[in-house]
Design an enzyme around this catalytic site. Structure first.
Site, short mmCIF file in Angstrom:
data_model
loop_
_atom_site.label_atom_id
_atom_site.label_comp_id
_atom_site.label_asym_id
_atom_site.label_seq_id
_atom_site.Cartn_x
_atom_site.Cartn_y
_atom_site.Cartn_z
N SER A 143 0.86 -1.20 0.00
CA SER A 143 0.00 0.00 0.00
C SER A 143 0.89 1.23 0.00
O SER A 143 2.01 1.20 0.54
CB SER A 143 -0.88 0.01 1.25
OG SER A 143 -1.53 1.26 1.39
N TYR A 157 -1.44 -0.59 10.44
CA TYR A 157 -1.66 -1.11 9.08
C TYR A 157 -0.52 -0.67 8.16
O TYR A 157 0.06 -1.47 7.42
CB TYR A 157 -3.01 -0.60 8.57
CG TYR A 157 -3.27 -0.82 7.10
CD1 TYR A 157 -3.75 -2.04 6.63
CD2 TYR A 157 -3.05 0.20 6.17
CE1 TYR A 157 -3.99 -2.23 5.28
CE2 TYR A 157 -3.29 0.01 4.82
CZ TYR A 157 -3.77 -1.21 4.38
OH TYR A 157 -4.00 -1.40 3.04
P1 NAP Z 1 -11.52 -5.84 1.06
O1 NAP Z 1 -12.50 -5.35 0.06
O2 NAP Z 1 -11.76 -5.56 2.51
O3 NAP Z 1 -11.34 -7.41 0.83
C1 NAP Z 1 -10.45 -8.11 1.65
C2 NAP Z 1 -10.59 -9.58 1.35
O4 NAP Z 1 -9.62 -10.25 2.16
C3 NAP Z 1 -11.95 -10.14 1.71
O5 NAP Z 1 -12.36 -10.97 0.66
C4 NAP Z 1 -11.68 -10.95 2.98
O6 NAP Z 1 -12.43 -12.15 3.03
C5 NAP Z 1 -10.23 -11.34 2.80
N1 NAP Z 1 -9.55 -11.60 4.07
C6 NAP Z 1 -9.45 -10.80 5.15
N2 NAP Z 1 -8.75 -11.39 6.12
C7 NAP Z 1 -8.42 -12.62 5.64
C8 NAP Z 1 -7.71 -13.71 6.16
N3 NAP Z 1 -7.20 -13.68 7.40
N4 NAP Z 1 -7.54 -14.81 5.39
C9 NAP Z 1 -8.06 -14.87 4.15
N5 NAP Z 1 -8.74 -13.87 3.58
C10 NAP Z 1 -8.93 -12.76 4.33
O7 NAP Z 1 -10.05 -5.30 0.77
P2 NAP Z 1 -9.36 -4.64 -0.54
O8 NAP Z 1 -9.50 -3.17 -0.42
O9 NAP Z 1 -9.74 -5.34 -1.76
O10 NAP Z 1 -7.84 -4.94 -0.16
C11 NAP Z 1 -7.09 -6.00 -0.73
C12 NAP Z 1 -5.63 -5.71 -0.42
O11 NAP Z 1 -5.29 -4.45 -0.97
C13 NAP Z 1 -5.30 -5.63 1.08
O12 NAP Z 1 -4.06 -6.23 1.33
C14 NAP Z 1 -5.25 -4.14 1.34
O13 NAP Z 1 -4.43 -3.83 2.44
C15 NAP Z 1 -4.67 -3.66 0.03
N6 NAP Z 1 -4.88 -2.23 -0.25
C16 NAP Z 1 -6.14 -1.75 -0.42
C17 NAP Z 1 -6.31 -0.39 -0.67
C18 NAP Z 1 -7.67 0.23 -0.85
O14 NAP Z 1 -7.77 1.49 -0.88
N7 NAP Z 1 -8.74 -0.54 -0.99
C19 NAP Z 1 -5.19 0.45 -0.75
C20 NAP Z 1 -3.93 -0.09 -0.57
C21 NAP Z 1 -3.78 -1.44 -0.33
P3 NAP Z 1 -13.67 -12.38 4.01
O15 NAP Z 1 -14.73 -11.40 3.58
O16 NAP Z 1 -14.06 -13.79 3.76
O17 NAP Z 1 -13.18 -12.11 5.39
#
Ligand code: NAP
Length: 248
Positions: A143, A157
């Site tokens: 990130s 985080y």
């Molecule tokens: P999201 O919409 O909250 O989705 C997260 C996914 O991860 C969900 O499907 C969740 O599954 C799964 N998950 C959470 N804890 C888990 C675990 N312990 N084991 C297996 N699966 C797990 O998140 P996102 O925004 O797409 O983020 C994806 C990645 O991108 C993350 O690493 C986040 O830090 C990174 N990121 C996101 C942003 C942003 O602005 N969105 C920016 C920078 C980086 P369940 O629903 O089944 O729990």
């Protein structure tokens, strides 16, 4: 060689977009999830409707035994993994460091950091040419928080993503002569459900003014960068980072 990809946390958001795009590019995809079976199953159905191959497997990446079982299930159902996207990640309610307790810190670091290490370990065992494997590629989802620090929101985080950056650099060098490339993407403010976990579902709308492009990003825009890093087009690229953050 059959392209077999595991995307952790692929039931929604960036993981789901990556799984769908990968299937279009010929990968057989394991859609890993933790709790949301229905969401993961929907991703699998979307892929299958377009003629792709996918399976959904539950595993908490923070659990060593569940990660081991996840990779064994993929061995049996899809074949040997050739690509891994360490995407599963969490954040907690926005809070200053002075208020954070150990339980919160353990949860964030166990999922974001230890989960990525454990999945990388299982992937390397199967990919490494030193261990009879055919090579492979790993992409870690970091990130921009790793370099911005997320003050007043979630420094824990951000620090976990700093650890992911260091994992990427060190592991890339460690396995470079074993046929494995390790890279990372650093997304900026992307429209997904993760911001609701921080207590601010519309966070991207508030902060997008600080982005040089003046907009948030879409999960698919991150997925394209991930898929390029996994592809043979990136064959001489390892230990590298792609910022997907509108210039932030
Ligand atoms: P999201 O919409 O909250 O989705 C997260 C996914 O991860 C969900 O499907 C969740 O599954 C799964 N998950 C959470 N804890 C888990 C675990 N312990 N084991 C297996 N699966 C797990 O998140 P996102 O925004 O797409 O983020 C994806 C990645 O991108 C993350 O690493 C986040 O830090 C990174 N990121 C996101 C942003 C942003 O602005 N969105 C920016 C920078 C980086 P369940 O629903 O089944 O729990």
């Amino acid at each position: 060689m059959k392209k077999v990809l595991i995307v952790t946390g692929a039931g929604r958001g960036i993981g789901a977009a990556t799984a769908c795009l990968a299937a279009q590019q010929g990968y057989a995809v394991c859609v890993n999830y933790r709790h949301s079976q229905e969401a993961a199953q929907r991703v699998v159905e979307t892929i299958e409707k377009s003629g792709g191959q996918a399976i959904a497997i539950a595993a908490d990446v923070a659990s060593e035994s569940e990660v081991v079982a996840l990779f064994q299930a993929v061995d049996k159902q899809l074949g040997t993994v050739t690509a891994l996207v360490n995407n599963a990640g969490i954040l907690e309610q926005q809070q200053k460091v002075e208020a954070m307790d150990a339980a919160r810190l353990h949860h964030v670091f166990a999922t974001n950091v230890i989960g990525s290490f454990l999945c990388a370990r299982e992937a390397i065992k199967r990919m490494s040419t030193n261990q009879g494997g055919g090579g492979g590629a790993i992409v870690n989802v970091s990130s921009v928080a790793a370099r911005l620090g997320s003050p007043g929101e979630y420094v824990d985080y951000a620090a976990s993503k700093g650890a992911i950056d260091t994992l990427t650099i060190g592991l890339a060098k460690e396995v470079a002569d074993e046929g494995i490339r390790v890279n990372a993407v650093r997304p900026g403010f992307i429209y997904t459900d993760i911001h609701a976990s921080g207590g601010e579902p519309n966070r991207v709308e508030r902060v997008k003014i600080s982005v040089p492009m003046k907009r948030g990003g879409q999960a698919l825009e991150v997925a394209h960068a991930i898929l390029w890093l996994l592809s043979d087009e990136a064959s001489y690229t390892t230990g590298s980072f792609i910022e997907v953050a509108g210039g932030k």
